[in-house]
Design a protein around this motif. Sequence first.
Motif, mmCIF file in Angstrom:
data_model
loop_
_atom_site.group_PDB
_atom_site.id
_atom_site.type_symbol
_atom_site.label_atom_id
_atom_site.label_comp_id
_atom_site.label_asym_id
_atom_site.label_seq_id
_atom_site.Cartn_x
_atom_site.Cartn_y
_atom_site.Cartn_z
ATOM 1 N N PRO A 32 4.224 -4.929 9.674
ATOM 2 C CA PRO A 32 4.481 -3.759 10.520
ATOM 3 C C PRO A 32 4.576 -2.456 9.734
ATOM 4 C CG PRO A 32 5.978 -5.544 11.073
ATOM 5 C CD PRO A 32 5.243 -5.967 9.842
ATOM 6 N N LEU A 33 4.709 -2.534 8.407
ATOM 7 C CA LEU A 33 4.871 -1.338 7.592
ATOM 8 C C LEU A 33 3.617 -0.957 6.804
ATOM 9 C CD1 LEU A 33 8.438 -2.096 6.217
ATOM 10 C CD2 LEU A 33 7.810 -0.715 8.199
ATOM 11 N N THR A 34 2.528 -1.705 6.915
ATOM 12 C CA THR A 34 1.312 -1.374 6.168
ATOM 13 C C THR A 34 0.731 -0.080 6.730
ATOM 14 O OG1 THR A 34 0.886 -3.719 5.802
ATOM 15 C CG2 THR A 34 -0.941 -2.204 5.420
ATOM 16 N N PRO A 35 0.744 1.013 5.939
ATOM 17 C CA PRO A 35 0.337 2.322 6.460
ATOM 18 C C PRO A 35 -1.178 2.519 6.519
ATOM 19 C CG PRO A 35 1.005 2.541 4.187
ATOM 20 C CD PRO A 35 1.220 1.102 4.555
ATOM 21 N N VAL A 36 -1.586 3.424 7.376
ATOM 22 C CA VAL A 36 -2.981 3.837 7.522
ATOM 23 C C VAL A 36 -3.025 5.329 7.215
ATOM 24 C CG1 VAL A 36 -4.884 4.135 9.163
ATOM 25 C CG2 VAL A 36 -3.459 2.090 9.270
ATOM 26 N N ALA A 37 -4.080 5.758 6.519
ATOM 27 C CA ALA A 37 -4.271 7.174 6.200
ATOM 28 C C ALA A 37 -5.471 7.694 6.988
ATOM 29 C CB ALA A 37 -4.508 7.352 4.702
ATOM 30 N N PRO A 38 -5.556 9.000 7.209
ATOM 31 C CA PRO A 38 -6.720 9.559 7.902
ATOM 32 C C PRO A 38 -8.010 9.212 7.159
ATOM 33 C CG PRO A 38 -5.001 11.202 7.682
ATOM 34 C CD PRO A 38 -4.580 10.027 6.853
ATOM 35 N N GLY A 39 -9.029 8.825 7.905
ATOM 36 C CA GLY A 39 -10.319 8.495 7.321
ATOM 37 C C GLY A 39 -10.443 7.057 6.862
ATOM 38 N N ASP A 40 -9.365 6.266 6.935
ATOM 39 C CA ASP A 40 -9.428 4.867 6.511
ATOM 40 C C ASP A 40 -10.340 4.053 7.417
ATOM 41 O OD1 ASP A 40 -7.682 5.213 4.423
ATOM 42 O OD2 ASP A 40 -6.024 4.111 5.339
ATOM 43 N N THR A 41 -10.970 3.044 6.833
ATOM 44 C CA THR A 41 -11.715 2.044 7.598
ATOM 45 C C THR A 41 -10.956 0.736 7.464
ATOM 46 O OG1 THR A 41 -13.809 3.146 7.181
ATOM 47 C CG2 THR A 41 -13.913 0.842 7.871
ATOM 48 N N TYR A 44 -5.958 15.470 12.214
ATOM 49 C CA TYR A 44 -6.451 14.777 11.034
ATOM 50 C C TYR A 44 -7.787 14.096 11.326
ATOM 51 C CZ TYR A 44 -1.686 15.265 9.257
ATOM 52 O OH TYR A 44 -0.484 15.757 8.825
ATOM 53 N N ARG A 45 -8.484 13.703 10.256
ATOM 54 C CA ARG A 45 -9.705 12.923 10.406
ATOM 55 C C ARG A 45 -9.371 11.640 11.159
ATOM 56 N NH1 ARG A 45 -9.525 14.440 5.149
ATOM 57 N NH2 ARG A 45 -8.864 12.424 4.371
ATOM 58 N N PRO A 46 -10.326 11.083 11.899
ATOM 59 C CA PRO A 46 -10.051 9.827 12.602
ATOM 60 C C PRO A 46 -10.007 8.652 11.629
ATOM 61 C CG PRO A 46 -12.337 10.457 12.888
ATOM 62 C CD PRO A 46 -11.670 11.578 12.150
ATOM 63 N N PHE A 47 -9.487 7.526 12.098
ATOM 64 C CA PHE A 47 -9.577 6.285 11.336
ATOM 65 C C PHE A 47 -10.540 5.374 12.086
ATOM 66 C CE2 PHE A 47 -6.301 5.273 14.413
ATOM 67 C CZ PHE A 47 -6.538 3.948 14.733
ATOM 68 N N TYR A 48 -11.034 4.369 11.406
ATOM 69 C CA TYR A 48 -12.014 3.451 11.980
ATOM 70 C C TYR A 48 -11.470 2.043 11.861
ATOM 71 C CZ TYR A 48 -14.704 7.618 11.103
ATOM 72 O OH TYR A 48 -15.124 8.925 11.071
ATOM 73 N N ILE A 49 -11.685 1.248 12.907
ATOM 74 C CA ILE A 49 -11.228 -0.138 12.878
ATOM 75 C C ILE A 49 -12.355 -1.025 13.388
ATOM 76 C CG2 ILE A 49 -10.099 0.041 15.138
ATOM 77 C CD1 ILE A 49 -7.913 -1.888 13.932
ATOM 78 N N MET A 50 -12.577 -2.127 12.661
ATOM 79 C CA MET A 50 -13.659 -3.033 13.043
ATOM 80 C C MET A 50 -13.227 -4.470 12.803
ATOM 81 S SD MET A 50 -16.260 -2.228 9.979
ATOM 82 C CE MET A 50 -15.929 -2.697 8.305
ATOM 83 N N ARG A 76 0.817 -1.205 0.000
ATOM 84 C CA ARG A 76 0.000 0.000 0.000
ATOM 85 C C ARG A 76 0.850 1.254 0.000
ATOM 86 N NH1 ARG A 76 -4.137 2.634 4.135
ATOM 87 N NH2 ARG A 76 -5.476 3.500 2.568
ATOM 88 N N ALA A 77 0.522 2.181 -0.872
ATOM 89 C CA ALA A 77 1.178 3.493 -0.914
ATOM 90 C C ALA A 77 0.133 4.549 -0.599
ATOM 91 C CB ALA A 77 1.781 3.747 -2.281
ATOM 92 N N ILE A 78 0.490 5.508 0.225
ATOM 93 C CA ILE A 78 -0.414 6.590 0.600
ATOM 94 C C ILE A 78 -0.072 7.799 -0.269
ATOM 95 C CG2 ILE A 78 -1.180 8.103 2.462
ATOM 96 C CD1 ILE A 78 -1.842 5.287 3.171
ATOM 97 N N ASN A 96 -0.093 -0.595 14.632
ATOM 98 C CA ASN A 96 -0.319 0.436 15.644
ATOM 99 C C ASN A 96 -1.816 0.645 15.864
ATOM 100 O OD1 ASN A 96 2.335 2.154 14.091
ATOM 101 N ND2 ASN A 96 2.502 1.148 16.058
ATOM 102 N N ALA A 97 -2.581 0.628 14.774
ATOM 103 C CA ALA A 97 -4.029 0.811 14.865
ATOM 104 C C ALA A 97 -4.666 -0.328 15.645
ATOM 105 C CB ALA A 97 -4.640 0.912 13.468
ATOM 106 N N VAL A 98 -4.212 -1.541 15.398
ATOM 107 C CA VAL A 98 -4.732 -2.705 16.134
ATOM 108 C C VAL A 98 -4.387 -2.576 17.617
ATOM 109 C CG1 VAL A 98 -4.475 -5.202 16.461
ATOM 110 C CG2 VAL A 98 -4.776 -4.266 14.158
#
Length: 188
Positions: A171-180, A112-118, A34-36, A137-139
């Motif tokens: 460990p390197l898979t990035p998350v962007a603001p607003g991602d679910t 930034y906008r929050p991210f969502y995790i489910m 994934r590239a942001i 980190n999100a987990v």
Amino acid sequence: MQRILSLLGLVAALIATSAVASAVQAQEPGAAIRAIPDYRLGSGDKIRVITFGEEALTGEFVVGGSGNVSMPLIGDVAAEGLTVPEFQTAVEESLKQGYLREPRVSVEVLNYRPFYIMGEVQNPGEYPYTNGLSVLNAVATAGGFTYRANSRRVYIKRADSSLEREYPLTPLTPVAPGDTIRITERFF
């Protein structure tokens, strides 16, 4: 001993081949890595606009639900989908329309906008985004994996897309603001 050395050489060659394949794969469109892209402003972002020499035009603003920032003197300025430098230019252009001769504006994102995790995490929900956030980190922010979680694959839907894509959970898979982010169950 020689057999062990040749096995070690084979392992080193496999690792090097894997690294090259990963680099090539990262360059291909639709690759699993994934590239942001450049960050684009959106509803819920909090920004600071500094207009040099004009205290009344300096302050903290929130991008509203309509995608605009309501600023003193110039009114609403479109921000949705713009990068920070593009928004900065838009504010400068609005100020040149009969208000200031040569405005100098600086813009920075404060929140930034929050991210969502489910899915298979202990505490699914909405969390604040921080720079450099990875899926692991999100987990961790969401309390960690449940015992049923698939810790090898993750599904991510960008805020500006209706498609959910599958990525390797590294460990390197990035998350962007607003991602679910969706963590699925593993199969036994």
